[in-house]
Motif scaffolding. Sequence first.
Motif, mmCIF file in Angstrom:
data_model
loop_
_atom_site.group_PDB
_atom_site.id
_atom_site.type_symbol
_atom_site.label_atom_id
_atom_site.label_comp_id
_atom_site.label_asym_id
_atom_site.label_seq_id
_atom_site.Cartn_x
_atom_site.Cartn_y
_atom_site.Cartn_z
ATOM 1 N N VAL A 1 0.783 -7.076 4.893
ATOM 2 C CA VAL A 1 0.738 -5.711 4.375
ATOM 3 C C VAL A 1 2.075 -5.032 4.584
ATOM 4 O O VAL A 1 2.614 -5.009 5.698
ATOM 5 C CB VAL A 1 -0.370 -4.885 5.063
ATOM 6 C CG1 VAL A 1 -0.397 -3.463 4.498
ATOM 7 C CG2 VAL A 1 -1.732 -5.551 4.888
ATOM 8 N N VAL B 1 3.740 -1.181 3.852
ATOM 9 C CA VAL B 1 3.417 0.217 3.542
ATOM 10 C C VAL B 1 4.694 0.936 3.163
ATOM 11 O O VAL B 1 5.726 0.798 3.835
ATOM 12 C CB VAL B 1 2.769 0.904 4.764
ATOM 13 C CG1 VAL B 1 2.778 2.428 4.611
ATOM 14 C CG2 VAL B 1 1.351 0.404 4.979
ATOM 15 N N GLN C 1 -1.974 4.329 -3.373
ATOM 16 C CA GLN C 1 -2.767 5.413 -2.794
ATOM 17 C C GLN C 1 -1.987 6.720 -2.676
ATOM 18 O O GLN C 1 -2.592 7.773 -2.491
ATOM 19 C CB GLN C 1 -3.249 5.012 -1.386
ATOM 20 C CG GLN C 1 -3.908 3.658 -1.309
ATOM 21 C CD GLN C 1 -5.174 3.562 -2.127
ATOM 22 O OE1 GLN C 1 -6.043 4.449 -2.052
ATOM 23 N NE2 GLN C 1 -5.307 2.505 -2.912
ATOM 24 N N GLY D 1 -5.194 5.606 2.693
ATOM 25 C CA GLY D 1 -4.279 4.472 2.738
ATOM 26 C C GLY D 1 -4.341 3.702 4.038
ATOM 27 O O GLY D 1 -4.290 2.457 4.040
ATOM 28 N N SER D 2 -4.466 4.403 5.162
ATOM 29 C CA SER D 2 -4.510 3.702 6.448
ATOM 30 C C SER D 2 -5.771 2.853 6.583
ATOM 31 O O SER D 2 -5.739 1.778 7.192
ATOM 32 C CB SER D 2 -4.424 4.709 7.601
ATOM 33 O OG SER D 2 -5.517 5.606 7.596
ATOM 34 N N VAL E 1 0.862 -1.175 0.000
ATOM 35 C CA VAL E 1 0.000 0.000 0.000
ATOM 36 C C VAL E 1 0.901 1.228 0.000
ATOM 37 O O VAL E 1 1.559 1.528 1.010
ATOM 38 C CB VAL E 1 -0.951 0.025 1.207
ATOM 39 C CG1 VAL E 1 -1.882 1.240 1.125
ATOM 40 C CG2 VAL E 1 -1.769 -1.257 1.286
ATOM 41 N N ASP F 1 5.662 4.949 2.561
ATOM 42 C CA ASP F 1 5.097 6.286 2.734
ATOM 43 C C ASP F 1 6.246 7.253 2.989
ATOM 44 O O ASP F 1 7.197 6.927 3.704
ATOM 45 C CB ASP F 1 4.123 6.306 3.920
ATOM 46 C CG ASP F 1 3.191 7.499 3.898
ATOM 47 O OD1 ASP F 1 1.971 7.300 3.725
ATOM 48 O OD2 ASP F 1 3.671 8.640 4.065
ATOM 49 N N VAL G 1 -5.172 -0.262 4.549
ATOM 50 C CA VAL G 1 -4.336 -1.181 5.332
ATOM 51 C C VAL G 1 -5.191 -1.970 6.315
ATOM 52 O O VAL G 1 -5.064 -3.199 6.440
ATOM 53 C CB VAL G 1 -3.231 -0.393 6.065
ATOM 54 C CG1 VAL G 1 -2.553 -1.270 7.117
ATOM 55 C CG2 VAL G 1 -2.204 0.134 5.068
ATOM 56 N N GLY H 1 0.337 4.377 2.611
ATOM 57 C CA GLY H 1 -0.472 3.628 3.572
ATOM 58 C C GLY H 1 -0.553 4.225 4.950
ATOM 59 O O GLY H 1 -1.313 3.740 5.793
#
Length: 350
Positions: free
Chosen positions: A27, A29, A74, A13-14, A5, A31, A17, A8
């Motif tokens: 998952v 992330v 995202q 995004g969160s 993601v 970011d 997740v 994320g």
Amino acid sequence: MKVLVTGGAGFIGSHVVSAALSRGWDVRVVDSLAKDIHPRRPTVEPGVELLAGDVCDPDVVAQALEGVAVVLHQSAKVGLGVDFSDAPGYVRNNDLATAVLLAGMVRAGIGRLVLASSMVVYGEGAYHEQNGDPVRPGPRRREDLQAGIFDPRSPVTGDLLVPALVSEEALLDPRNVYAASKVAQENLASVWANTTGGQAIALRYHNVYGPGMPKDTPYAGVASFFRSALSRGEAPRVFEDGKQRRSFVHVADVAEANIASAQALCAGFHHPFRAYNVGAGEVHTVGEVARTMSAINGGPEPAVTGEYRLGDVRHVTASSALIKAELGWEPRRGFEAGMAEFMAAPLRGD
């Protein structure tokens, strides 16, 4: 299944997740954790692998993609911007980042992408003439806006047009830099899919609201601005006459649209590239949103200012029939309950 993601740690995004974790997926992330978006360093849920880095960096992307089956993209610079000087930031964070990500996916042999797109790709939504004939309006006239006439006119007759639900078949007509960058993202994803054998789904989010929305930035959504005003004891300021029609969709429903898309890509999706509207089944005006939030808060009545911004569109409301028919997704959070939850939940930056 392991998913990546991008963005994320952000608002939407969160929630993506959380929805992926609820399915038992692994998952990761990636970011940037940029301070203008995250004044305080965000945390991720237990079990999530967080990689702090810029999606424009090929080395970061290569690390992020290791072992991944599906990418849920995202990360983006969002909002309509302040002025055209924002253009380089939108192109870098949206278009360059997407190009770097897709190139990395080719090198990593990953062929499934869910792309966060937006309703802004349409410009104005769908309209028809007074007699029912469909028509595509041009930009609204400055003289009409100054006179308090906010609905677009027919390019043929000059009459005011009647709004309708916009479908994915509508021509794309970006009318600001952010919108142009989202169209470019879709085009990049489509070219990637058609030239590499990959598959991509672009989700055209309509007006997303819900817990964790950013507050008090030039790029926050209208619901966030109304919420911030009410928290200060001020009346929400509503532009134009407040009758702008939108599809307000809860962020948890948007997250579920991402999950449905990832599942479809893993189950033998039949299109190289497909775009879907992700909007609420109900149409509400911006004025209704402000009044509903004020009533929940016990705050002052909204102030309808008559102000306008050139480049704003009048009505954009979604037909989400296609994603329901093909992926089985539909929004499940009602407007009143969703707004009540939103008013009680913390915003990002509180």
